[in-house]
Design a protein around this motif. Sequence first.
Motif, mmCIF file in Angstrom:
data_model
loop_
_atom_site.group_PDB
_atom_site.id
_atom_site.type_symbol
_atom_site.label_atom_id
_atom_site.label_comp_id
_atom_site.label_asym_id
_atom_site.label_seq_id
_atom_site.Cartn_x
_atom_site.Cartn_y
_atom_site.Cartn_z
ATOM 1 N N GLN A 134 44.234 -13.280 64.547
ATOM 2 C CA GLN A 134 45.601 -14.004 64.473
ATOM 3 C C GLN A 134 45.468 -15.496 64.537
ATOM 4 O O GLN A 134 46.028 -16.056 65.213
ATOM 5 C CB GLN A 134 46.325 -13.557 65.877
ATOM 6 C CG GLN A 134 46.639 -12.051 65.791
ATOM 7 C CD GLN A 134 47.542 -11.620 67.100
ATOM 8 O OE1 GLN A 134 47.908 -12.341 67.905
ATOM 9 N NE2 GLN A 134 47.902 -10.199 67.099
ATOM 10 N N GLY A 135 44.707 -15.964 63.637
ATOM 11 C CA GLY A 135 44.413 -17.303 63.378
ATOM 12 C C GLY A 135 43.612 -18.092 64.471
ATOM 13 O O GLY A 135 43.341 -19.321 64.523
ATOM 14 N N GLU A 175 41.749 -7.722 61.131
ATOM 15 C CA GLU A 175 43.254 -7.444 60.532
ATOM 16 C C GLU A 175 43.629 -6.168 60.555
ATOM 17 O O GLU A 175 44.801 -5.691 60.481
ATOM 18 C CB GLU A 175 43.654 -8.285 59.291
ATOM 19 C CG GLU A 175 42.563 -8.038 58.364
ATOM 20 C CD GLU A 175 42.948 -9.264 57.091
ATOM 21 O OE1 GLU A 175 43.852 -10.051 57.605
ATOM 22 O OE2 GLU A 175 42.287 -9.084 56.000
ATOM 23 N N GLN A 176 42.798 -5.359 60.213
ATOM 24 C CA GLN A 176 43.068 -3.795 59.693
ATOM 25 C C GLN A 176 42.825 -3.062 60.864
ATOM 26 O O GLN A 176 41.955 -3.100 61.639
ATOM 27 C CB GLN A 176 41.756 -3.387 58.687
ATOM 28 C CG GLN A 176 41.970 -1.860 58.326
ATOM 29 C CD GLN A 176 41.042 -1.466 57.297
ATOM 30 O OE1 GLN A 176 40.365 -2.096 56.865
ATOM 31 N NE2 GLN A 176 41.291 -0.118 56.913
ATOM 32 N N ILE A 228 43.752 -0.424 67.685
ATOM 33 C CA ILE A 228 42.421 -0.130 67.317
ATOM 34 C C ILE A 228 41.824 -0.828 65.931
ATOM 35 O O ILE A 228 42.558 -0.415 64.977
ATOM 36 C CB ILE A 228 41.973 1.252 67.289
ATOM 37 C CG1 ILE A 228 42.412 2.099 68.672
ATOM 38 C CG2 ILE A 228 40.401 1.727 67.013
ATOM 39 C CD1 ILE A 228 42.167 3.401 68.669
ATOM 40 N N TYR A 229 41.126 -1.997 65.969
ATOM 41 C CA TYR A 229 40.837 -2.583 64.820
ATOM 42 C C TYR A 229 39.520 -2.199 64.123
ATOM 43 O O TYR A 229 38.565 -1.810 64.990
ATOM 44 C CB TYR A 229 40.852 -4.298 65.033
ATOM 45 C CG TYR A 229 42.003 -4.848 65.312
ATOM 46 C CD1 TYR A 229 42.833 -5.454 64.070
ATOM 47 C CD2 TYR A 229 42.678 -5.019 66.434
ATOM 48 C CE1 TYR A 229 43.927 -5.991 64.402
ATOM 49 C CE2 TYR A 229 43.871 -5.607 66.711
ATOM 50 C CZ TYR A 229 44.488 -6.071 65.698
ATOM 51 O OH TYR A 229 45.727 -6.403 65.848
ATOM 52 N N THR A 230 39.274 -2.281 63.079
ATOM 53 C CA THR A 230 38.199 -1.825 62.493
ATOM 54 C C THR A 230 37.465 -2.809 61.424
ATOM 55 O O THR A 230 38.576 -3.434 60.883
ATOM 56 C CB THR A 230 38.350 -0.578 61.738
ATOM 57 O OG1 THR A 230 36.953 0.144 61.018
ATOM 58 C CG2 THR A 230 39.291 -0.317 60.628
ATOM 59 N N PHE A 231 36.238 -2.943 61.200
ATOM 60 C CA PHE A 231 35.671 -3.907 60.242
ATOM 61 C C PHE A 231 34.309 -3.258 59.743
ATOM 62 O O PHE A 231 33.364 -2.602 60.520
ATOM 63 C CB PHE A 231 35.579 -5.383 60.588
ATOM 64 C CG PHE A 231 34.724 -5.289 62.222
ATOM 65 C CD1 PHE A 231 33.510 -5.654 61.987
ATOM 66 C CD2 PHE A 231 35.532 -5.119 63.118
ATOM 67 C CE1 PHE A 231 32.701 -5.857 63.036
ATOM 68 C CE2 PHE A 231 34.925 -5.332 64.272
ATOM 69 C CZ PHE A 231 33.420 -5.633 64.250
#
Length: 201
Positions: A10-11, A101-102, A134-137
């Motif tokens: 978020q920046g 972000e995903q 729950i974010y993923t990367f």
Amino acid sequence: MARGLTFLIQGMSYSAAPEKIDRKKLYGRQETQAVAGDGSVCSLVSMDEISGLILSKGGIGMGNLSSAGEWAERSTLKTVALDGSELGLHKSSYDGSITIEQTVTPEAFLNHTIKAIYKLPVPPECIAAVGKSIYTFPYNYRDSYEQETAFLLVSNNTLFMLTGYEASFAMLTLEQNAALVDMETEDIDEESDSEIDFSFR
């Protein structure tokens, strides 16, 4: 000093050095030891199938041979895909910033096999930014041709990173629907067959 990851959420930028949660420290471990008659601990050795020589631990190594059976140095090898195209090398996740972000659903998260869990010491602002999502990367510890899947989630006001890969499930189906059997009729037939008169006349 432990290597740190930098997240952009978020920046805002947050940095943290992952602390791996060791399962052995949580649950303990056990091992089996082989001992000789005098009580001394035995060591594992290997035997060469051709010469019968006994090789102690560390006496066996791995190498690369070409199709002609010649020795090949690792630096001369190339990693290729199934179609023969050369694969590109992915940089380590520790060499740059990771944009978060995903998000994924809990169902998608549970469809992964988790290999490692890390605790991330981050400020409360970062935990609030992740929230209940729950974010993923993509993640890799070092430069590699393959990448693992990483997840960020909050539990008990602590941010965790879990790494693993998507699990593959083999689904079994019937080629045709099974025929329904009238259980009441079947029970009557079994009772009729079992009614045998053993009396003497």
